[in-house]
Design a protein around this motif. Structure first.
Motif, PDB file in Angstrom:
ATOM      1  N   VAL A  12      69.322  50.756  54.478  1.00 42.79           N
ATOM      2  CA  VAL A  12      68.873  50.241  53.189  1.00 42.79           C
ATOM      3  C   VAL A  12      67.596  49.441  53.371  1.00 42.79           C
ATOM      4  O   VAL A  12      67.519  48.541  54.207  1.00 42.79           O
ATOM      5  N   GLU A  13      66.587  49.769  52.546  1.00 40.97           N
ATOM      6  CA  GLU A  13      65.315  49.065  52.590  1.00 40.97           C
ATOM      7  C   GLU A  13      65.375  47.840  51.684  1.00 40.97           C
ATOM      8  O   GLU A  13      65.894  47.900  50.585  1.00 40.97           O
ATOM      9  N   ARG A  14      64.818  46.734  52.180  1.00 42.17           N
ATOM     10  CA  ARG A  14      64.758  45.533  51.349  1.00 42.17           C
ATOM     11  C   ARG A  14      63.427  45.492  50.634  1.00 42.17           C
ATOM     12  O   ARG A  14      62.377  45.652  51.236  1.00 42.17           O
ATOM     13  N   LEU A  15      63.473  45.263  49.328  1.00 38.22           N
ATOM     14  CA  LEU A  15      62.277  45.216  48.502  1.00 38.22           C
ATOM     15  C   LEU A  15      61.854  43.767  48.267  1.00 38.22           C
ATOM     16  O   LEU A  15      62.689  42.888  48.051  1.00 38.22           O
ATOM     17  N   GLY A  16      60.556  43.540  48.308  1.00 31.77           N
ATOM     18  CA  GLY A  16      60.031  42.199  48.068  1.00 31.77           C
ATOM     19  C   GLY A  16      59.896  41.927  46.586  1.00 31.77           C
ATOM     20  O   GLY A  16      58.782  41.821  46.065  1.00 31.77           O
ATOM     21  N   ALA A  17      60.997  41.832  45.895  1.00 35.69           N
ATOM     22  CA  ALA A  17      60.993  41.625  44.446  1.00 35.69           C
ATOM     23  C   ALA A  17      61.520  40.242  44.129  1.00 35.69           C
ATOM     24  O   ALA A  17      62.528  39.801  44.674  1.00 35.69           O
ATOM     25  N   GLU A  18      60.815  39.545  43.240  1.00 33.22           N
ATOM     26  CA  GLU A  18      61.233  38.212  42.822  1.00 33.22           C
ATOM     27  C   GLU A  18      61.633  38.237  41.354  1.00 33.22           C
ATOM     28  O   GLU A  18      60.991  38.906  40.552  1.00 33.22           O
ATOM     29  N   PRO A  19      62.668  37.483  41.002  1.00 30.93           N
ATOM     30  CA  PRO A  19      63.082  37.399  39.579  1.00 30.93           C
ATOM     31  C   PRO A  19      62.156  36.462  38.804  1.00 30.93           C
ATOM     32  O   PRO A  19      62.486  35.312  38.549  1.00 30.93           O
ATOM     33  N   VAL A  20      60.981  36.971  38.427  1.00 30.14           N
ATOM     34  CA  VAL A  20      59.944  36.099  37.864  1.00 30.14           C
ATOM     35  C   VAL A  20      60.302  35.561  36.487  1.00 30.14           C
ATOM     36  O   VAL A  20      59.693  34.607  36.008  1.00 30.14           O
ATOM     37  N   ASN A  21      61.291  36.165  35.818  1.00 29.28           N
ATOM     38  CA  ASN A  21      61.636  35.737  34.460  1.00 29.28           C
ATOM     39  C   ASN A  21      63.023  35.112  34.386  1.00 29.28           C
ATOM     40  O   ASN A  21      63.555  34.911  33.309  1.00 29.28           O
ATOM     41  N   ALA A  22      63.615  34.810  35.528  1.00 23.62           N
ATOM     42  CA  ALA A  22      64.946  34.210  35.527  1.00 23.62           C
ATOM     43  C   ALA A  22      64.880  32.763  35.047  1.00 23.62           C
ATOM     44  O   ALA A  22      63.867  32.080  35.187  1.00 23.62           O
ATOM     45  N   ALA A  23      65.971  32.306  34.476  1.00 21.98           N
ATOM     46  CA  ALA A  23      66.008  30.949  33.923  1.00 21.98           C
ATOM     47  C   ALA A  23      65.764  29.897  34.998  1.00 21.98           C
ATOM     48  O   ALA A  23      65.168  28.848  34.724  1.00 21.98           O
ATOM     49  N   ARG A  24      66.184  30.169  36.226  1.00 27.35           N
ATOM     50  CA  ARG A  24      66.060  29.157  37.271  1.00 27.35           C
ATOM     51  C   ARG A  24      64.627  28.975  37.765  1.00 27.35           C
ATOM     52  O   ARG A  24      64.328  27.987  38.443  1.00 27.35           O
ATOM     53  N   VAL A  25      63.745  29.942  37.454  1.00 30.91           N
ATOM     54  CA  VAL A  25      62.359  29.790  37.888  1.00 30.91           C
ATOM     55  C   VAL A  25      61.400  29.665  36.706  1.00 30.91           C
ATOM     56  O   VAL A  25      60.244  29.314  36.891  1.00 30.91           O
ATOM     57  N   ARG A  26      61.878  29.918  35.501  1.00 36.52           N
ATOM     58  CA  ARG A  26      61.009  29.837  34.336  1.00 36.52           C
ATOM     59  C   ARG A  26      60.790  28.378  33.969  1.00 36.52           C
ATOM     60  O   ARG A  26      61.687  27.560  33.992  1.00 36.52           O
ATOM     61  N   LYS A  27      59.548  28.061  33.579  1.00 40.80           N
ATOM     62  CA  LYS A  27      59.194  26.689  33.235  1.00 40.80           C
ATOM     63  C   LYS A  27      59.821  26.306  31.896  1.00 40.80           C
ATOM     64  O   LYS A  27      60.108  27.155  31.050  1.00 40.80           O
ATOM     65  N   PRO A  28      60.026  24.986  31.657  1.00 44.96           N
ATOM     66  CA  PRO A  28      60.630  24.545  30.390  1.00 44.96           C
ATOM     67  C   PRO A  28      59.807  24.956  29.181  1.00 44.96           C
ATOM     68  O   PRO A  28      60.334  25.282  28.140  1.00 44.96           O
ATOM     69  N   GLN A 301      75.053  35.730  34.012  1.00 40.79           N
ATOM     70  CA  GLN A 301      74.572  36.085  32.682  1.00 40.79           C
ATOM     71  C   GLN A 301      73.387  35.201  32.283  1.00 40.79           C
ATOM     72  O   GLN A 301      73.417  33.993  32.462  1.00 40.79           O
ATOM     73  N   GLN A 302      72.359  35.846  31.742  1.00 33.70           N
ATOM     74  CA  GLN A 302      71.139  35.144  31.364  1.00 33.70           C
ATOM     75  C   GLN A 302      70.650  35.633  30.015  1.00 33.70           C
ATOM     76  O   GLN A 302      70.853  36.790  29.653  1.00 33.70           O
ATOM     77  N   LEU A 303      69.995  34.749  29.294  1.00 37.26           N
ATOM     78  CA  LEU A 303      69.435  35.100  27.989  1.00 37.26           C
ATOM     79  C   LEU A 303      68.478  36.277  28.105  1.00 37.26           C
ATOM     80  O   LEU A 303      68.396  37.120  27.212  1.00 37.26           O
ATOM     81  N   GLU A 304      67.738  36.363  29.204  1.00 34.05           N
ATOM     82  CA  GLU A 304      66.716  37.407  29.340  1.00 34.05           C
ATOM     83  C   GLU A 304      67.307  38.793  29.575  1.00 34.05           C
ATOM     84  O   GLU A 304      66.637  39.803  29.330  1.00 34.05           O
ATOM     85  N   CYS A 305      68.528  38.885  30.057  1.00 33.67           N
ATOM     86  CA  CYS A 305      69.120  40.180  30.406  1.00 33.67           C
ATOM     87  C   CYS A 305      69.472  40.970  29.147  1.00 33.67           C
ATOM     88  O   CYS A 305      70.205  40.491  28.277  1.00 33.67           O
ATOM     89  N   THR A 306      68.963  42.194  29.044  1.00 36.55           N
ATOM     90  CA  THR A 306      69.266  43.054  27.894  1.00 36.55           C
ATOM     91  C   THR A 306      70.399  44.036  28.183  1.00 36.55           C
ATOM     92  O   THR A 306      70.693  44.882  27.352  1.00 36.55           O
ATOM     93  N   THR A 307      71.028  43.917  29.339  1.00 37.52           N
ATOM     94  CA  THR A 307      72.126  44.798  29.773  1.00 37.52           C
ATOM     95  C   THR A 307      71.738  46.271  29.690  1.00 37.52           C
ATOM     96  O   THR A 307      72.492  47.103  29.208  1.00 37.52           O
ATOM     97  N   CYS A 308      70.542  46.576  30.189  1.00 43.06           N
ATOM     98  CA  CYS A 308      70.117  47.983  30.229  1.00 43.06           C
ATOM     99  C   CYS A 308      70.824  48.755  31.329  1.00 43.06           C
ATOM    100  O   CYS A 308      70.772  49.985  31.359  1.00 43.06           O
ATOM    101  N   ALA A 309      71.458  48.043  32.273  1.00 43.53           N
ATOM    102  CA  ALA A 309      72.288  48.622  33.335  1.00 43.53           C
ATOM    103  C   ALA A 309      71.492  49.365  34.403  1.00 43.53           C
ATOM    104  O   ALA A 309      72.082  50.051  35.239  1.00 43.53           O
ATOM    105  N   LEU A 310      70.170  49.233  34.416  1.00 44.34           N
ATOM    106  CA  LEU A 310      69.405  49.873  35.490  1.00 44.34           C
ATOM    107  C   LEU A 310      69.724  49.260  36.843  1.00 44.34           C
ATOM    108  O   LEU A 310      69.659  49.938  37.873  1.00 44.34           O
TER     109      LEU A 310
END
Length: 524
Positions: A12-28, A301-310
């Motif tokens: 399995v290859e590891r991808l350098g992807a960051e959750p840029v829109n997650a609540a824990r990293v999004r500014k107030p 669960q996060q507000l940003e997640c649209t549950t597209c299931a991808l």
């Protein structure tokens, strides 16, 4: 956010992807958008999204061109909102302004349908059929076709401007604008005959409102689908904030099952050889890389997640490579998740140990709750469905049983009555007969009540009578000037008024209108 060197976890290859829109990293407060480069996913949910996109876009763009023969007295467009004639056509159904309650009923059904879907399977509307989601998917198809998949797009975005980069960016944005124009053009075709309006648009002699509408929808489609994307869902759409009231512990939502995935490790074999406790998650970030919203589902669960299931498709592919069961990320209920977490933590008395959810053979223990379709058919969902179906049945019954003949009567206001030489009293009325079918038909107007009253229709007959038959035009209102006369000796019986009755003898449709008869001492 460039691609990092791959680390192996098995194959399995590891991808350098960051959750840029997650609540824990999004500014107030709002900050400058950090671009998201979602990787193309493969799997059953991605295929379902392709199907939904194909069906919904086909319906939107092609429906105005579907023809429906209504004869020479009505337009032949199957679906048309005719504002000039104040009419809505939907194949064989024709809605008049006074029947607007059908449109209101459809809006009520849409609302309860959204409640129904959300309570059963979470934000499925957002993830699959929301126009924002569908058009963003379409724009991403164009972007990938021109610029390549995730890594190629990130390299192009980070690289210097060159002829190749300019060429690709111009081509991408030109196609995006063309999609926006097509979107706005398709919209106005719902309000005018499409085959007639298209040549006028091309010749630049269409009404100004048509070009204004196309311009507005082109701009919104281009900006929302191409430039803002996930920001529309995060900052502009109210539904993520409303959905919490629709969900309960039995609603299906996309869930990272950390009871089997934690502790995660990038070096599973080395950790296992050292006797360390490891879960199924190899921290490959595949779920983050494919997320069009830029979130990490492993954060919960996060507000940003649209549950597209991808993310489910991406994770299932990794589990297949590792020879593990699918479903590390899956549609699950909070009730099942909590029960399985209790098993993995010994009733929450210890840290997660995925070995507790498996038997000696490595299969899931019988205590582990699995997905059950029956959870959808619970009282809350059935209540929403019952209300939705009740409104639908009521509208269908009203639609099937409605009469297509309507009578309205206006009493003359000046003068309210005329006293003739012999003492009889005459009242004037305007009868408006609404023939709501695209065929000419013969209608009979009759006086009911006040037996001595006599009816005369101006321009139709010279003699007075109690009943007259005449032809009415198809699909329009026919106005008639009528006079009702009551002899002097019979005025007392006319005080109670009478009724005009309009009927179609061949179709057994009828409508009545109760009218007043004004005379000296009663007029107001």
């Amino acid at each position: 956010m460039l691609h990092q060197p791959a680390h192996t976890a098995g194959s399995v290859e590891r991808l350098g992807a960051e959750p840029v829109n997650a609540a824990r990293v999004r500014k107030p407060l709002y900050e400058k958008r950090r671009k998201i480069f979602p990787k193309r996913a493969e799997g059953r949910f991605r295929r379902f999204k392709w199907l939904v996109m194909l069906v919904t876009l086909s319906i939107y763009y092609l429906t105005p061109w579907v023809r429906w023969d209504r004869g020479s007295h009505a337009p032949d467009q199957a679906v048309l909102i005719d504002l000039a004639a104040r009419r809505f056509y939907f194949f064989s159904i024709e809605i008049w302004p006074q029947e607007f309650f059908f449109v209101a009923g459809l809006l009520v059904m849409a609302g309860f349908g959204l409640f129904l879907v959300t309570s059963a399977v979470g934000r499925a509307w957002c993830g699959y059929t929301c126009p924002q989601t569908v058009w963003v998917d379409l724009f991403l198809v164009v972007e990938r076709f021109i610029e390549g998949d995730r890594n190629a797009r990130m390299r192009l975005d980070a690289g210097r401007w060159s002829l190749d980069k300019i060429r690709k960016r111009v081509a991408k944005h030109a196609i995006w604008l063309a999609i926006g124009v097509a979107t706005g053009g398709a919209w106005i075709f719902y309000f005018a005959d499409a085959p007639s309006l298209l040549p006028s648009l091309i010749a630049l002699d269409a009404p100004p409102v048509a070009y204004t509408t196309i311009g507005i929808l082109t701009a919104t489609t281009y900006v929302f689908g191409g430039l803002m994307r996930e920001q529309v869902c995060t900052y502009m759409c109210p539904w993520p904030r409303i959905q919490a009231a629709m969900l309960d512990e039995n609603s299906l939502v996309v869930t990272y099952n950390d009871w089997r995935g934690e502790p995660r490790s990038r070096h599973v074999k080395k950790a296992a050889a050292a006797g360390e406790v490891v879960g199924d998650c190899v921290d490959c970030n595949a779920c983050v890389a494919v997320c069009p919203m830029g979130v990490d589902i492993r954060d919960g669960q996060q507000l940003e997640c649209t549950t597209c299931a991808l993310c489910i498709d991406a994770c299932d592919a990794v589990m297949d490579k590792r020879g593990r069961e699918r479903g590390l990320i899956s549609y699950a209920t909070l009730r099942d998740y909590a029960a399985n977490m209790a098993v993995a933590t010994s009733g929450r008395a210890a840290a997660i140990d995925p070995s507790r959810v498996r038997d000696a053979n490595g299969a899931f223990d019988q205590q582990v709750r699995q997905f059950d379709w029956g959870i959808i058919f619970r009282p809350r969902v059935l209540f929403y469905f019952a209300v939705w179906a009740l409104v639908g049945v009521g509208m269908l019954n009203a639609l099937v049983s409605r009469d297509r003949l309507e009578l309205n009567v206006l009493h003359d206001r000046n003068p309210q009555y005329v006293v003739e030489a012999d003492g009889s009293v005459r009242n004037g009325y305007v009868l408006k007969l609404l023939n709501m079918i695209p065929e000419q038909r013969r209608i009979t107007v009759t006086l009911d009540g006040a037996p001595s009253a006599r009816l005369r229709i101006a321009g139709l007959a010279q003699n007075d009578g109690r009943s007259f038959s005449f032809a009415v035009d198809p699909d329009k209102v026919t106005s008639l000037k009528v006079f009702v006369t009551v002899p002097k000796a019979e005025l007392l019986e006319a005080k109670e008024g009478f009724s005009f009755r309009a009927e179609d003898p061949s179709g057994h449709e009828r409508d009545t209108y109760r009218a007043n008869f004004n005379q000296p001492g009663t007029a107001k």
